[in-house]
Design an enzyme around this catalytic site. Structure first.
Site, mmCIF file in Angstrom:
data_model
loop_
_atom_site.group_PDB
_atom_site.id
_atom_site.type_symbol
_atom_site.label_atom_id
_atom_site.label_comp_id
_atom_site.label_asym_id
_atom_site.label_seq_id
_atom_site.Cartn_x
_atom_site.Cartn_y
_atom_site.Cartn_z
ATOM 1 N N ALA A 3 -1.616 -128.401 -37.410
ATOM 2 C CA ALA A 3 -0.827 -129.612 -37.649
ATOM 3 C C ALA A 3 0.552 -129.289 -38.231
ATOM 4 O O ALA A 3 0.875 -128.134 -38.540
ATOM 5 C CB ALA A 3 -1.593 -130.542 -38.580
ATOM 6 N N HIS A 4 1.338 -130.354 -38.416
ATOM 7 C CA HIS A 4 2.719 -130.179 -38.849
ATOM 8 C C HIS A 4 2.813 -129.558 -40.248
ATOM 9 O O HIS A 4 2.021 -129.832 -41.135
ATOM 10 C CB HIS A 4 3.509 -131.496 -38.793
ATOM 11 C CG HIS A 4 2.886 -132.644 -39.534
ATOM 12 N ND1 HIS A 4 3.353 -133.928 -39.427
ATOM 13 C CD2 HIS A 4 1.839 -132.721 -40.392
ATOM 14 C CE1 HIS A 4 2.646 -134.726 -40.187
ATOM 15 N NE2 HIS A 4 1.725 -134.018 -40.777
ATOM 16 N N ASN A 5 3.798 -128.673 -40.394
ATOM 17 C CA ASN A 5 4.134 -128.014 -41.657
ATOM 18 C C ASN A 5 3.078 -127.027 -42.153
ATOM 19 O O ASN A 5 3.150 -126.548 -43.284
ATOM 20 C CB ASN A 5 4.437 -129.033 -42.765
ATOM 21 C CG ASN A 5 5.703 -129.814 -42.487
ATOM 22 O OD1 ASN A 5 5.661 -130.890 -41.897
ATOM 23 N ND2 ASN A 5 6.841 -129.269 -42.896
#
Length: 342
Positions: A233-235
């Site tokens: 997922a993001h980051n």
């Protein structure tokens, strides 16, 4: 190729008769011109019956075969031999006329671009890269030297991919992270304006997804290998040399240290930290930080020893329930007798 030539290429000592080697196979299936290996002592008995032309094995087993390559780590050295015999995917060289390459993209003359690949404005394709059919390379993407982007991959705008990376078919790098704000019971999309970075020698499996950051960068550390059908997922950031096995999911902003292993279908919540060298078992549910060197499994996650003990008790639960029911009946019977005496 002669066995002696192969020995020189992979840095091993040959023992016994030199002979022609045409490929590799298992001890059970190898033929007289094929190389096999012995990496586990429990298969030693197979040396007496194998038809393999030569075996990669430890020196203590060499007197049991006609021809051998002597190795301290047969499995690793077999992998080196496989590199010698492996045939690369693909049949084209150069840039095919049916590929779309934006006039402001920079594609190295040594790169190969297959028909129906798309390379967007500002993209930079490094030396000896291969971009297969149906791949989408978005605006301002950077591919370092020697990258392979297999068919139908999507490398979205701004993604930076280091040297020698491999992206298997159908993977998506840099798609939007899953970010929404709740407004009066509705879901308002939060633009994901960060990027993705794959450092050197990263491999992304088929149909895996590495989402772009909401802000800053989603980063996969050098040498890490992401299996098929994984969701990053993001980051999220990983350290070097991590292994994330099939169908695992790592939620937003979680950080993996160096050498972390996530076995198949492990699930990690957002905003936690996994320490260097931690090993998380299959189907584990991880909801809190994990210290360096930890080994565990289960959902919720338990330390390895506790997980194994609880697994033993879990199997005994049906019998324990029967015993408990019997004890409850005996207690009730005793209570009834005592009440009569009173």
């Amino acid at each position: 190729m002669l066995l002696s030539e192969l020995a020189g290429l992979i840095g091993l000592k040959m023992a016994g008769k030199d002979k022609e080697i045409s490929g590799l196979n298992t001890l059970e299936l190898a033929g007289p011109t094929e190389l096999s290996f012995l990496a586990n002592a429990k298969y030693e008995s197979a040396l007496a019956v194998t038809k393999a032309g030569a075996i990669v094995l430890e020196e203590k087993y060499a007197d049991q075969v006609e021809s051998a390559l002597i190795s301290e780590n047969p499995y690793m050295d077999l992998a080196k031999a496989m590199h010698v015999f492996a045939r690369p995917q693909g049949c084209l060289e150069g840039i095919h006329e049916l590929a779309f390459i934006h006039h402001e993209a920079d594609v190295d003359d040594s790169a190969t671009v297959y028909p129906f690949a798309f390379i967007g404005k500002g993209a930079k394709i490094g030396p000896n890269c291969k971009v297969f059919a149906g791949a989408y390379i978005g605006e301002d993407v950077v591919l370092g030297p020697g990258c392979i982007i297999y068919p139908n991959c999507s490398i979205m705008a701004g993604t930076v991919i280091g040297t020698g990376c491999i992206v298997q078919p159908g993977a998506v790098i840099g798609g939007d992270g899953f970010g929404y704000a709740q407004v009066s019971g509705k879901h308002m999309k939060i633009p994901q304006i960060g990027t993705v970075e794959l450092q050197d020698q990263v491999e992304i499996g088929a149909n895996a997804c590495v989402d772009r950051a909401a802000l800053d960068v989603t980063r996969i550390g050098a040498g890490s290998k992401i299996d098929n059908l994984v969701q990053i997922a993001h980051n999220v950031t990983t350290g070097e040399d991590c292994l994330v096995i099939s169908q695992s999911g790592v939620a937003g902003s979680t950080k993996l240290g160096k050498g972390v292993v996530l076995a198949a279908q492990a699930g990690l919540v957002d905003n936690i930290k996994i320490g260097d060298g931690a090993v998380i078992g299959a189907q584990a549910g991880v909801t809190n930080d994990v210290p360096a060197g930890f080994m565990g499994a289960g959902s919720p996650l338990l330390e390895k020893g506790n997980f194994l003990r609880s697994s033993i008790y879990h199997r005994k639960l049906p019998d324990m329930a029967k015993k408990m029911s019997a004890l409850e009946k005996r207690i009730k019977a005793l209570e009834a007798e005592l009440s009569k005496e009173d």
